[in-house]
Design an enzyme around this catalytic site. Structure first.
Site, short mmCIF file in Angstrom:
data_model
loop_
_atom_site.label_atom_id
_atom_site.label_comp_id
_atom_site.label_asym_id
_atom_site.label_seq_id
_atom_site.Cartn_x
_atom_site.Cartn_y
_atom_site.Cartn_z
N HIS A 101 -4.63 10.82 -44.44
CA HIS A 101 -3.18 10.55 -44.46
C HIS A 101 -2.89 9.50 -45.50
CE1 HIS A 101 -5.10 8.10 -41.35
NE2 HIS A 101 -4.26 7.14 -41.69
N HIS A 103 -0.15 6.65 -46.47
CA HIS A 103 0.96 5.85 -45.95
C HIS A 103 2.03 5.68 -47.03
CE1 HIS A 103 -1.06 4.10 -42.30
NE2 HIS A 103 -2.15 4.40 -42.99
P1 5GP Z 1 -4.93 4.32 -40.55
O1 5GP Z 1 -5.20 2.97 -39.97
O2 5GP Z 1 -5.91 5.36 -40.06
O3 5GP Z 1 -4.81 4.31 -42.06
O4 5GP Z 1 -3.48 4.71 -40.06
C1 5GP Z 1 -3.22 5.40 -38.89
C2 5GP Z 1 -1.72 5.30 -38.69
O5 5GP Z 1 -1.32 6.35 -37.85
C3 5GP Z 1 -1.25 4.01 -38.05
O6 5GP Z 1 -0.27 3.40 -38.88
C4 5GP Z 1 -0.68 4.44 -36.69
O7 5GP Z 1 0.47 3.70 -36.34
C5 5GP Z 1 -0.35 5.90 -36.95
N1 5GP Z 1 -0.48 6.78 -35.78
C6 5GP Z 1 -1.59 6.87 -34.99
N2 5GP Z 1 -1.39 7.82 -34.03
C7 5GP Z 1 -0.14 8.33 -34.26
C8 5GP Z 1 0.63 9.33 -33.60
O8 5GP Z 1 0.22 9.94 -32.61
N3 5GP Z 1 1.88 9.59 -34.10
C9 5GP Z 1 2.36 8.91 -35.20
N4 5GP Z 1 3.60 9.24 -35.62
N5 5GP Z 1 1.66 7.95 -35.85
C10 5GP Z 1 0.42 7.67 -35.37
#
Ligand code: 5GP
Ligand code: ZN
Length: 136
Positions: A101, A103
């Site tokens: 993903h 951001h």
């Molecule tokens: P990472 O730390 O892996 O780069 O980012 C994961 C992101 O996904 C975090 O900002 C967290 O808030 C978001 N996130 C995790 N689970 C969900 C979910 O079930 N729905 C949504 N909309 N965001 C999620």
């Protein structure tokens, strides 16, 4: 391919309802459930790739073009003052969901967020060494 136990596969493919702000054949863009700032969103591919290392190059190229377009339209709609693209790979880099993903983080003057790093001061020798490693 989708991964059965992957929440972002389910969200990207519409099996779990979420706040989508954009969708096409390959990607869905959703609002992050724990936003750093107002409008923080995530670009999700509809196929399962755990991280940037696994993401095919053509998907990576399309994700970046989409990020550019989203940054433009979100900036216009939100009136933000700047924008961060953040993309984490593996736990040591802050990745918590193991489906690629990207951001999209709108930034506002004095929004109180710190999405930066602490600069270090390597010696000329250390820089030379890393340069050699990366260019051999
Ligand atoms: P990472 O730390 O892996 O780069 O980012 C994961 C992101 O996904 C975090 O900002 C967290 O808030 C978001 N996130 C995790 N689970 C969900 C979910 O079930 N729905 C949504 N909309 N965001 C999620
Ligand atoms: Zn997945």
């Amino acid at each position: 391919m989708k991964k059965d136990d992957c929440i972002f596969c389910k969200i990207a493919n519409g099996e779990i309802p979420t706040n989508s702000i954009y969708e096409d054949e390959k990607f869905r863009v959703i609002l992050d459930m724990g936003p750093a700032t107002k409008g923080h969103a995530l670009i999700l591919p509809k196929e399962h790739y755990a991280n940037l290392y696994e993401l095919p190059e053509d998907w990576a190229a399309e994700a970046m073009v989409l990020a550019k377009r989203m940054a433009g339209s979100m900036t216009e709609k939100l009136g933000c003052d700047g924008f961060n693209l953040v993309q984490n790979n593996n736990p040591c880099a802050g990745q918590t969901v193991f489906h690629f993903h990207l951001h999209l983080i709108p930034r506002y003057e004095n929004d109180g967020q710190e999405i930066l790093w602490n600069p270090t001061s390597p010696s000329a020798e250390e820089l030379k060494e890393i340069h050699q490693i990366l260019t051999k």
